[in-house]
Design a protein around this motif. Structure first.
Motif, PDB file in Angstrom:
ATOM      1  N   ALA A   1       3.097   5.783  -3.091  1.00  0.00           N
ATOM      2  CA  ALA A   1       4.093   6.666  -3.676  1.00  0.00           C
ATOM      3  C   ALA A   1       4.045   6.627  -5.276  1.00  0.00           C
ATOM      4  O   ALA A   1       4.173   7.510  -5.871  1.00  0.00           O
ATOM      5  CB  ALA A   1       5.562   5.779  -3.401  1.00  0.00           C
ATOM      6  N   LYS A   2       3.710   5.724  -5.809  1.00  0.00           N
ATOM      7  CA  LYS A   2       3.430   5.752  -7.155  1.00  0.00           C
ATOM      8  C   LYS A   2       2.504   6.471  -7.626  1.00  0.00           C
ATOM      9  O   LYS A   2       2.511   7.414  -8.768  1.00  0.00           O
ATOM     10  CB  LYS A   2       3.030   4.181  -7.612  1.00  0.00           C
TER      11      LYS A   2
ATOM     12  N   LEU B   1       4.023   1.324  -1.351  1.00  0.00           N
ATOM     13  CA  LEU B   1       4.479   1.526  -2.818  1.00  0.00           C
ATOM     14  C   LEU B   1       3.418   2.281  -3.632  1.00  0.00           C
ATOM     15  O   LEU B   1       3.650   3.108  -4.693  1.00  0.00           O
ATOM     16  CB  LEU B   1       4.868   0.260  -3.314  1.00  0.00           C
ATOM     17  N   PHE B   2       2.235   1.835  -3.666  1.00  0.00           N
ATOM     18  CA  PHE B   2       1.082   2.376  -4.672  1.00  0.00           C
ATOM     19  C   PHE B   2       0.639   3.729  -4.208  1.00  0.00           C
ATOM     20  O   PHE B   2       0.508   4.525  -4.985  1.00  0.00           O
ATOM     21  CB  PHE B   2      -0.297   1.311  -4.573  1.00  0.00           C
TER      22      PHE B   2
ATOM     23  N   ASN C   1       0.806  -1.321  -0.004  1.00  0.00           N
ATOM     24  CA  ASN C   1      -0.020   0.055   0.127  1.00  0.00           C
ATOM     25  C   ASN C   1       0.829   1.167  -0.071  1.00  0.00           C
ATOM     26  O   ASN C   1       0.472   2.334  -0.704  1.00  0.00           O
ATOM     27  CB  ASN C   1      -0.922   0.021   1.302  1.00  0.00           C
TER      28      ASN C   1
END
Lengths: 139, 139, 139, 139, 139, 139
Positions: free
Chosen positions: B123-124, B120-121, B118
């Motif tokens: 940040a993306k 990483l998403f 969660n």
């Protein structure tokens, strides 16, 4: 400082053992030993994934990695033994006591004063137990 | 990089406003504005304590402070809006996308894979929204 | 194995007492006794809702219910006394030590290595305290 | 009861010290003293922000503030030392033992039975340590 | 049911891919794909450690492993996307809707009613999206 | 204000329904209705234990109980739908918007600024949706 040079012939387990020794020192070995008669495979995973895979990655130095870990364990507030190990690990990889204290204090903002207080007292226990480590670095 | 020079004549609120602008940029101002009609005093506290007191302290540079915050918010896993603001703040103070990604990945070790995923998403979503920021720094 | 047969004339409290005795054994009684002089009504609720209502439901056997509870308490990481009671309860309802260890190890994936490590050490404390229980069942 | 009258000439630190003494009594002073040799600035922040800013606000009396704090610390489940201090603080500002027990019991609904049980045992430890306090108020 | 037979010549990544496909199906592949442009190495770790190491272990069948995971993610309450994937995974490995619902309901005891309610609504979203799956197995 | 008078001939379910209607109003009924086709028994438990048992107890008035609940849900930070229901419930039982805002702000001390900010924005969403409720009481 990252985990020395990566040696392409080295296995994850070997690389992990090297990283664990460098970062956690005796405390890491003690955890591995304590797992021997309940979950020896878990000791292997602990060496391979966190240390052989993650800490050995080149994109972030060990000082930054320990800042991240000390911050997270302080904020989560439910892993005092591991926080103490990583306060010592922070000293091992070159963080000063003052820097570790700053990281923990900052957690009052994100996780509240009790989490920060408990983190500071955990750090104090580590600092008091090894009175001469970690202060050779200038802040 | 720390919060510029501390000016002894400056109030906590003034110093906090300066730190907030430097670190969070427009996102910080937006939070303060959103608080205006429900809890304006809380906006003041938010500027004074986290930014005027903590982030303005000299003992740790802003890159290290954002590493700590991104780690903690990822690990806690219940503050997605603030994590996004601090991913952007990390870019603002000089962290590269790769460094931020390393910090979040490392949290799989301490808070589990869902928290890291969660993070990483989140940040993306920030990286995708501002495609040209944050990559001028070498890793 | 579910909680024996449900007897339609039985009250929630009676059914809960029976389930508590079957699952937690003496440890459950000790908790109830400890509540007597601070919150006796809470002891009643503890017997009625978790044990009289939930554990007594027929849709999931007690082995599965203890797997769920051991997983949750390990992952939450802030309820060591209750985790120990449910490691013993898992043995009581027929889980092997190896199965309990598998459940706890798996939590490293969802809640991080510290939660799993602390769970394993809690289980080890229970296993060490009753060295002959829980291994009569084949895995 | 709120924190006496606010005195406009008083600093945040002075107002915080007064609120801390009124609410936490000796326990608060002990925490501040324990911080002296690891993070003295943090002791200042602890007095200034929670006590000088928040508890000193007029919009909610101290009984209500302690109900909120006891509820939150019980529900979070990872701050036993602070929960004990605030159980005592609740008694100090006029909550009865029965009221504190009600608040903690209610947390079973929102944070589960283990959190409530651990909260009740923390409260019992405080009640047992000062057997004559806190019961002069009718429930 | 465990992850088919382990093939000694198979790498962790290959074994993990097989376990991931068997357990999570398309949802697992979608997560891996979504990681491709932000943290491709993390997709590898996700396949290798949780699936290649943990789920592929023989000591606990996949039904029991999904009960543990659904319980933990419900109790933690901060990983709704992963909980949904594992509700589907539970159906994939042979749990019935009724069994999954029992596990989630039980979490009210350990993590409170809000966690259980949010878990039930997450499960309902999965059940509603694939109305014909998961009920062919007798409870 | 407590839950009217207790009627000894009333069942837990009846008493719970009455308490739920008084406290949560339509929002509580909506939750119960939403559970009907996935876990109708859980709707019964939700009415019986939290409302029939806990909220109906005489030792703490409903204003104090809602202060405790709003504090806990804000601090836990992973139950936004339930927090919104209880912000409305707080208004229903006589808390003013200003009092609710004070409780949530105070949580910055115990659970960090992100938890308090997310709590304030949840409260604002409720206040904005029913602009004329809850302000008849003087603070």
């Amino acid at each position: 400082m990252t985990v020395c040079s990566r040696n392409s012939g080295e296995s994850r387990l070997e690389r992990g053992r090297r990283a664990l020794a460098e970062i956690d020192g005796h405390a890491g070995e003690a955890v591995v030993a304590a797992l021997a008669d309940i979950a020896p495979d878990f000791a292997t995973y602990l060496i391979e994934f966190p240390f052989g895979d993650i800490y050995a990655r080149p994109g972030l130095d060990l000082r930054a990695r320990e800042i991240a870990t000390i911050a997270a364990l302080t904020a989560m507030g439910n892993a005092a033994p591991q926080l103490k190990i990583h306060v010592q690990a922070g000293l091992n990889v070159g963080l000063s006591r003052a820097e570790i204290t700053e990281v923990i204090m900052q957690m009052a903002v994100y996780a509240g004063f009790p989490a920060a207080l408990n983190g500071l007292f955990a750090a104090k226990a580590v600092f008091d137990a090894c009175p001469t480590r970690g202060e050779s670095q200038p802040v």
